[in-house]
Scaffold this motif. Structure first.
Motif, short mmCIF file in Angstrom:
data_model
loop_
_atom_site.label_atom_id
_atom_site.label_comp_id
_atom_site.label_asym_id
_atom_site.label_seq_id
_atom_site.Cartn_x
_atom_site.Cartn_y
_atom_site.Cartn_z
N UNK A 82 0.83 -1.20 0.00
CA UNK A 82 0.00 0.00 0.00
C UNK A 82 0.86 1.25 0.00
N UNK A 83 1.88 1.28 0.87
CA UNK A 83 2.77 2.45 0.94
C UNK A 83 3.53 2.63 -0.37
N UNK A 84 4.02 1.53 -0.91
CA UNK A 84 4.80 1.59 -2.15
C UNK A 84 3.92 2.04 -3.31
N UNK A 85 2.73 1.47 -3.42
CA UNK A 85 1.82 1.83 -4.51
C UNK A 85 1.44 3.30 -4.45
N UNK A 86 1.26 3.82 -3.23
CA UNK A 86 0.91 5.23 -3.07
C UNK A 86 2.03 6.13 -3.57
N UNK A 87 3.26 5.77 -3.20
CA UNK A 87 4.40 6.59 -3.61
C UNK A 87 4.62 6.50 -5.12
N UNK A 91 4.38 9.55 -8.21
CA UNK A 91 5.44 9.87 -9.16
C UNK A 91 4.91 9.94 -10.58
N UNK A 92 3.96 9.08 -10.90
CA UNK A 92 3.46 8.96 -12.28
C UNK A 92 2.41 10.02 -12.61
N UNK A 93 2.10 10.11 -13.88
CA UNK A 93 1.01 10.95 -14.35
C UNK A 93 1.37 12.41 -14.52
N UNK A 94 0.43 13.15 -15.10
CA UNK A 94 0.67 14.56 -15.42
C UNK A 94 0.84 15.42 -14.17
N UNK A 95 0.27 14.98 -13.07
CA UNK A 95 0.41 15.75 -11.82
C UNK A 95 1.44 15.12 -10.89
N UNK A 96 2.16 14.12 -11.37
CA UNK A 96 3.11 13.41 -10.54
C UNK A 96 4.45 14.13 -10.42
N UNK A 97 5.28 13.60 -9.53
CA UNK A 97 6.58 14.22 -9.27
C UNK A 97 7.51 14.17 -10.48
N UNK A 127 10.74 6.32 -18.99
CA UNK A 127 11.17 5.40 -17.93
C UNK A 127 10.26 5.41 -16.71
N UNK A 128 9.44 6.46 -16.56
CA UNK A 128 8.56 6.56 -15.40
C UNK A 128 7.17 6.00 -15.68
N UNK A 129 7.09 5.16 -16.66
CA UNK A 129 5.84 4.48 -16.98
C UNK A 129 6.07 2.97 -16.92
N UNK A 130 5.08 2.25 -16.44
CA UNK A 130 5.22 0.79 -16.41
C UNK A 130 5.32 0.24 -15.00
N UNK A 136 11.45 2.62 -10.18
CA UNK A 136 12.48 2.77 -9.15
C UNK A 136 13.86 2.92 -9.79
N UNK A 137 14.11 2.13 -10.84
CA UNK A 137 15.39 2.25 -11.56
C UNK A 137 15.51 3.60 -12.25
#
Length: 329
Positions: A82-87, A91-97, A127-130, A136-137
């Motif tokens: 749950x914690x990992x999925x939230x983080x 990171x992902x998406x147009x509003x992500x980090x 690289x931030x998709x998938x 993480x890499x």
């Protein structure tokens, strides 16, 4: 030609009830084990109870050990997931980090030094998709590509990336470690539970033989087994009006550490206990504050013997009328 009909008394009702639920099986095992231990203590001159207990208890311990290991790690893993999925989602998406870092790096280098921009983000945001490990890499790679950049704005961006990686990477490592750390498969756990429930069935035969002529035979036989778990027809939700101050015995239930409960209250705070006696409070209290809807597990009661601590007690301490709901899963 008549069809062959099942002879119900030749079937194991304990194993049948637990067919699709390890928790159901463990509830039965915990209850039967506690009853036998109690009988041995209460009737020290009876020669039957030690025999029944000594052949059942080792199987109960084995099942409980495997269950605690298997589902304890699973609970930890679920929390980590749950914690990992939230983080990851943050990171992902147009509003992500990642998108924010991309825009900020672009503002610094896309026009003034496009070669540097390309060196830092050669594949853009791909690289931030998938999958998780890919993302993480990508964090690590982005940090390396920024390197020892002295631009103060880039230093700040790299610090954010490194901080995120420092949280996410250990979460992922712990999650992967937990998946294989028990050394216990679901099949091994299932077989262990079945072995104990089969012995419970065999004990039931001895119970029938011992008490068949007793006028109270039916109630005595029932007392050895958790009927709520076997019949699977017990009440699951309780909606109560509590008058303060009040202590109310809500129900008797055999639980295991990961049995799930939900409670909510309006009008005042309520404390919930899993006690060893009717109306008792000999467990840790789970506090449900007014206006809150709380999900928790039996582990929060802090008891060591769920076969003894079976009485759900609610206690109020204010002077108002409280509406209270308790749900058992």
């Amino acid at each position: 030609m008549s069809l062959f009909r099942k002879w119900l008394h030749a079937l194991n009702p304990f194993k049948t009830a637990a067919k699709r639920s390890d928790e159901n099986g463990m509830r039965q095992i915990v209850f039967h084990d506690a009853v036998l231990a109690s009988r041995v203590a209460l009737f020290p001159t009876d020669t039957d109870y030690p025999i029944w207990y000594n052949r059942f208890h080792p199987l109960a311990v084995d099942a409980n050990t495997k269950y605690s290991a298997y589902y304890g790690v699973q609970s930890t893993q679920e929390g980590q997931t749950t914690s990992l999925d939230t983080r990851i989602a943050n990171i992902q998406g147009k509003t992500g980090k990642a998108h924010d870092w991309y825009n900020r790096i672009s503002a610094i280098y896309a026009t003034s030094n496009p070669g540097r921009f390309t060196a830092i983000l050669p594949d853009g945001l791909k690289p931030f998709k998938g999958k998780k490990d890919r993302i993480i890499a990508a964090l690590k790679t982005l940090s390396i590509n920024i390197g020892s950049d002295t631009n103060t704005l880039m230093v700040a961006i790299k610090a954010e990336i490194d901080a995120e990686y420092a949280i996410i990477k250990p979460l992922r490592d712990s999650q992967l470690l937990a998946k294989g750390s028990t050394g216990i498969s679901s099949t091994q756990l299932s077989n262990s539970i079945k072995a104990a429930l089969t012995m419970q069935w065999r004990n039931h035969g001895l119970e029938v033989n011992k008490f068949a002529d007793d006028p109270d035979c039916e109630n005595i036989l029932k007392s050895f087994h958790d009927l709520e778990a076997i019949q699977q027809s017990s009440q699951k939700e309780f909606n109560l009006t509590l008058h303060n101050p009040e202590t109310r015995d809500v129900a008797q239930r055999t639980m295991v550490f990961n049995s799930r409960l939900r409670a909510k209250t309006t009008g005042g705070d309520v404390k919930i206990y899993l006690a060893s006696t009717v109306g008792g409070v000999d467990s840790a209290a789970v506090l449900i504050t007014a206006g809150h809807d709380v999900n928790f597990t039996a582990a929060d009661f802090g008891v060591t013997n769920y076969g003894v601590n079976r009485h759900i007690t609610v206690v109020t301490g204010t002077g108002t009328t409280i509406n209270f709901m308790l749900q058992l899963y």
